[in-house]
Motif scaffolding. Structure first.
Motif, mmCIF file in Angstrom:
data_model
loop_
_atom_site.group_PDB
_atom_site.id
_atom_site.type_symbol
_atom_site.label_atom_id
_atom_site.label_comp_id
_atom_site.label_asym_id
_atom_site.label_seq_id
_atom_site.Cartn_x
_atom_site.Cartn_y
_atom_site.Cartn_z
ATOM 1 N N ASN A 1 20.079 10.713 -31.194
ATOM 2 C CA ASN A 1 20.141 9.247 -31.095
ATOM 3 C C ASN A 1 18.840 8.593 -31.548
ATOM 4 O OD1 ASN A 1 22.826 8.816 -30.087
ATOM 5 N ND2 ASN A 1 22.150 9.686 -28.137
ATOM 6 N N ASN A 2 18.373 8.995 -32.717
ATOM 7 C CA ASN A 2 17.109 8.468 -33.249
ATOM 8 C C ASN A 2 17.272 7.199 -34.066
ATOM 9 O OD1 ASN A 2 15.550 10.557 -32.195
ATOM 10 N ND2 ASN A 2 15.718 11.813 -34.040
ATOM 11 N N CYS A 3 18.509 6.740 -34.303
ATOM 12 C CA CYS A 3 18.703 5.658 -35.265
ATOM 13 C C CYS A 3 17.927 4.401 -34.893
ATOM 14 C CB CYS A 3 20.191 5.350 -35.434
ATOM 15 S SG CYS A 3 21.016 4.718 -33.950
ATOM 16 N N PHE A 4 17.817 4.079 -33.589
ATOM 17 C CA PHE A 4 17.115 2.857 -33.173
ATOM 18 C C PHE A 4 15.628 2.928 -33.499
ATOM 19 C CE2 PHE A 4 16.298 5.539 -29.522
ATOM 20 C CZ PHE A 4 15.039 5.144 -29.073
ATOM 21 N N LEU A 5 15.064 4.143 -33.475
ATOM 22 C CA LEU A 5 13.653 4.317 -33.813
ATOM 23 C C LEU A 5 13.466 4.456 -35.319
ATOM 24 C CD1 LEU A 5 10.778 4.579 -32.748
ATOM 25 C CD2 LEU A 5 11.161 7.046 -32.507
ATOM 26 N N ASN A 6 14.433 5.055 -36.007
ATOM 27 C CA ASN A 6 14.335 5.209 -37.459
ATOM 28 C C ASN A 6 14.225 3.864 -38.163
ATOM 29 O OD1 ASN A 6 14.486 7.971 -37.187
ATOM 30 N ND2 ASN A 6 16.634 8.132 -37.791
ATOM 31 N N ARG B 1 8.995 9.763 -31.300
ATOM 32 C CA ARG B 1 9.997 9.742 -30.228
ATOM 33 C C ARG B 1 9.423 10.374 -28.962
ATOM 34 N NH1 ARG B 1 15.876 9.392 -29.648
ATOM 35 N NH2 ARG B 1 15.907 8.660 -27.502
ATOM 36 N N ARG B 2 8.720 11.501 -29.104
ATOM 37 C CA ARG B 2 8.136 12.171 -27.936
ATOM 38 C C ARG B 2 7.011 11.343 -27.326
ATOM 39 N NH1 ARG B 2 8.954 16.845 -31.267
ATOM 40 N NH2 ARG B 2 6.781 16.733 -31.996
ATOM 41 N N ALA B 3 6.239 10.659 -28.181
ATOM 42 C CA ALA B 3 5.156 9.813 -27.663
ATOM 43 C C ALA B 3 5.722 8.679 -26.811
ATOM 44 C CB ALA B 3 4.324 9.258 -28.810
ATOM 45 N N LEU B 4 6.776 8.016 -27.285
ATOM 46 C CA LEU B 4 7.388 6.947 -26.498
ATOM 47 C C LEU B 4 8.014 7.485 -25.217
ATOM 48 C CD1 LEU B 4 9.142 4.740 -29.221
ATOM 49 C CD2 LEU B 4 7.042 4.239 -27.963
ATOM 50 N N HIS B 5 8.629 8.653 -25.301
ATOM 51 C CA HIS B 5 9.204 9.291 -24.109
ATOM 52 C C HIS B 5 8.135 9.481 -23.038
ATOM 53 C CE1 HIS B 5 11.575 12.328 -21.793
ATOM 54 N NE2 HIS B 5 10.365 12.853 -21.604
ATOM 55 N N GLN C 1 13.861 7.573 -23.616
ATOM 56 C CA GLN C 1 13.856 8.988 -23.259
ATOM 57 C C GLN C 1 14.569 9.817 -24.326
ATOM 58 O OE1 GLN C 1 12.011 10.040 -20.187
ATOM 59 N NE2 GLN C 1 11.371 8.115 -21.136
ATOM 60 N N LEU C 2 14.126 11.059 -24.484
ATOM 61 C CA LEU C 2 14.662 11.936 -25.517
ATOM 62 C C LEU C 2 16.182 12.058 -25.378
ATOM 63 C CD1 LEU C 2 11.996 14.792 -25.551
ATOM 64 C CD2 LEU C 2 12.271 12.929 -27.211
ATOM 65 N N GLY C 3 16.872 11.873 -26.467
ATOM 66 C CA GLY C 3 18.327 11.983 -26.479
ATOM 67 C C GLY C 3 19.059 10.727 -26.079
ATOM 68 N N ALA C 4 18.364 9.741 -25.518
ATOM 69 C CA ALA C 4 19.007 8.504 -25.063
ATOM 70 C C ALA C 4 19.007 7.463 -26.184
ATOM 71 C CB ALA C 4 18.309 7.955 -23.833
ATOM 72 N N PHE C 5 20.050 6.655 -26.208
ATOM 73 C CA PHE C 5 20.136 5.556 -27.162
ATOM 74 C C PHE C 5 19.420 4.344 -26.584
ATOM 75 C CE2 PHE C 5 22.270 1.835 -29.005
ATOM 76 C CZ PHE C 5 22.195 2.135 -30.355
ATOM 77 N N ASP C 6 18.709 3.590 -27.436
ATOM 78 C CA ASP C 6 17.975 2.419 -26.939
ATOM 79 C C ASP C 6 18.038 1.282 -27.938
ATOM 80 O OD1 ASP C 6 16.289 1.453 -24.693
ATOM 81 O OD2 ASP C 6 15.782 3.583 -24.514
ATOM 82 N N ASP C 7 17.445 0.148 -27.534
ATOM 83 C CA ASP C 7 17.476 -1.081 -28.325
ATOM 84 C C ASP C 7 16.352 -1.063 -29.363
ATOM 85 O OD1 ASP C 7 18.555 -4.039 -28.394
ATOM 86 O OD2 ASP C 7 16.374 -4.162 -28.501
ATOM 87 N N ALA C 8 16.691 -1.348 -30.618
ATOM 88 C CA ALA C 8 15.706 -1.287 -31.694
ATOM 89 C C ALA C 8 14.637 -2.358 -31.562
ATOM 90 C CB ALA C 8 16.408 -1.393 -33.046
ATOM 91 N N ALA C 9 15.019 -3.577 -31.180
ATOM 92 C CA ALA C 9 14.029 -4.648 -31.033
ATOM 93 C C ALA C 9 13.031 -4.309 -29.929
ATOM 94 C CB ALA C 9 14.728 -5.974 -30.732
ATOM 95 N N GLU C 10 13.519 -3.744 -28.824
ATOM 96 C CA GLU C 10 12.618 -3.345 -27.746
ATOM 97 C C GLU C 10 11.725 -2.192 -28.192
ATOM 98 O OE1 GLU C 10 14.717 -2.526 -24.161
ATOM 99 O OE2 GLU C 10 15.620 -4.528 -24.037
ATOM 100 N N ALA C 11 12.252 -1.296 -29.012
ATOM 101 C CA ALA C 11 11.445 -0.188 -29.507
ATOM 102 C C ALA C 11 10.352 -0.693 -30.445
ATOM 103 C CB ALA C 11 12.329 0.835 -30.219
#
Length: 384
Positions: free
Chosen positions: A16-21, A80-84, A94-104
């Motif tokens: 579920n990396n798309c929001f960070l990508n 991703r690991r740094a944000l986790h 968190q690793l594997g979780a989907f999240d909001d791109a704007a918040e990221a």
């Protein structure tokens, strides 16, 4: 040199990396951020932040891979690991979780700011930072409230309110729509002990950022294709920030560089390539040309039901502000002469009255007469 480099980012099953990508793509494609970030490595691992949990280190590594890797796609895992690690106590990113791109996006910029030796002069602040001061000015008792300033990386606006205004004012510029929606916030007069007026909150931008990010809040996670087209057709190719906020002593023009879009628990991003003269779509490892015009982007979003989540406007370096208007100086009357006065000029023939001017077809929304009631109800909104 690296403006033509276009790479995808891995998003393996379950990651579920798309929001960070899309956030990484946005930071790379904002030239003003990429150039500053690559020129400066100044940061500190304070407050127990290890290199493995440092967002500055992580993004530096990803940018280097973006530039030098022979692969067409690179892994985002180090960021991703740094944000986790940094947000584990809040259970966000968190690793594997989907999240909001704007918040990221906001989180990455905030974390890089925090490890900067001088946070207020950090790269995120200089490029994305919007120091917005809010205040009220009472026309009845003339009381002006103290201005309260805060830094923001994303300026949010409600799609439903923007489209409602656009329906009533179809020729209104995008900046005026954003300004009117923002000024729907109401507060009591600062002199409320003696004055009962309710006033609109005015917003002043203390400095123009290099990148102006607009977060679009939709009333539903699944808007129709027509609603997506209506919003994307409202988006302007260029904006003047002085039309959104109170007039600023500096004029600048910002150009639409790209956007993050969302549909069905997935994000992709669109950015314009000056070297290719094409809009490109970035969908994890896939990078494709969409077309040379905005219409092709709108059509692709309509067909895929992807709606814009964050718009990115970057300062246009080729823009030249208009010269300030100068008023002609009144001519001095000639000195009196002892010569005989000149004969009076012949009386001109009476000219027919000019035809009536056509009615004005559009007024900026913030100058509409107060007799027009504002659109209600609007959702409450906070820049926090």
């Amino acid at each position: 040199m690296y403006a033509s480099v276009k790479k995808g980012l891995f998003n393996e099953a379950g990651e579920n990396n798309c929001f960070l990508n899309v956030v990484i793509q946005a930071l790379w494609h904002m030239k003003s951020f990429r150039n500053r970030f690559q020129r400066s490595d100044a940061h500190e691992h304070r407050e127990g932040i290890s290199p493995s949990a440092c967002p500055h280190c992580a993004l530096s590594i990803i940018f280097n891979q973006y530039k030098y890797s022979d692969s067409n796609a690179i892994p985002p895992n180090i960021l991703r690991r740094a944000l986790h690690s940094l947000y584990e106590s809040e259970r966000k990113f968190q690793l594997g979780a989907f999240d909001d791109a704007a918040e990221a996006l906001d989180a990455v910029l905030t974390c890089i700011e925090k490890v900067s030796p001088h946070p207020e002069q950090s790269i995120p602040r200089l490029v994305f930072g919007m120091e917005i001061a809010e205040y009220t000015q009472c026309g009845k008792c003339k009381t002006r409230s103290p201005a309260h300033s805060a830094n923001h990386y994303i300026y949010y606006s409600y799609v439903s309110a923007v489209q409602a205004l656009k329906h009533h004012h179809p020729r209104a510029p995008f900046e005026d729509l954003l300004r009117t929606v923002a000024h729907q916030d109401m507060r009591s007069c600062a002199n409320e002990a003696a004055c009962t007026e309710k006033l609109r909150v005015l917003k002043r931008l203390e400095r123009h950022p290099d990148v102006f990010s607009v977060g679009l809040v939709w009333p539903t996670a699944d808007p129709s294709g027509d609603e997506i087209v209506a919003m994307l057709s409202t988006v302007a190719s260029h904006i003047d920030l002085s039309r959104i906020f109170s007039p600023h002593r500096t004029r600048s023009r910002h150009k639409l560089r790209g956007m993050i879009c969302y549909y069905g628990m997935h994000y992709d991003a669109y950015f314009y390539s000056d070297t290719r003269r094409q809009w490109l779509v970035f969908d994890d490892t896939t990078v494709k040309e969409v077309g040379a015009g905005w219409a092709e982007v709108v059509d692709r979003c309509r067909r895929g039901r992807f709606h814009p989540s964050v718009l990115f406007y970057e300062r246009d370096p080729l823009y030249t502000p208009p010269a300030p208007q100068t008023h002609p100086q009144p001519q001095r009357s000639p000195a009196p002469s002892s010569a005989a006065p000149a004969p009076a000029p012949a009386k001109p023939k009476q000219q027919p009255a000019p035809a009536a001017l056509p009615p004005k077809v559009f007024q900026p929304l913030h100058s509409l007469a107060p007799s027009r009631p504002p659109l209600h109800p609007l959702p409450s909104f906070s820049m926090a």
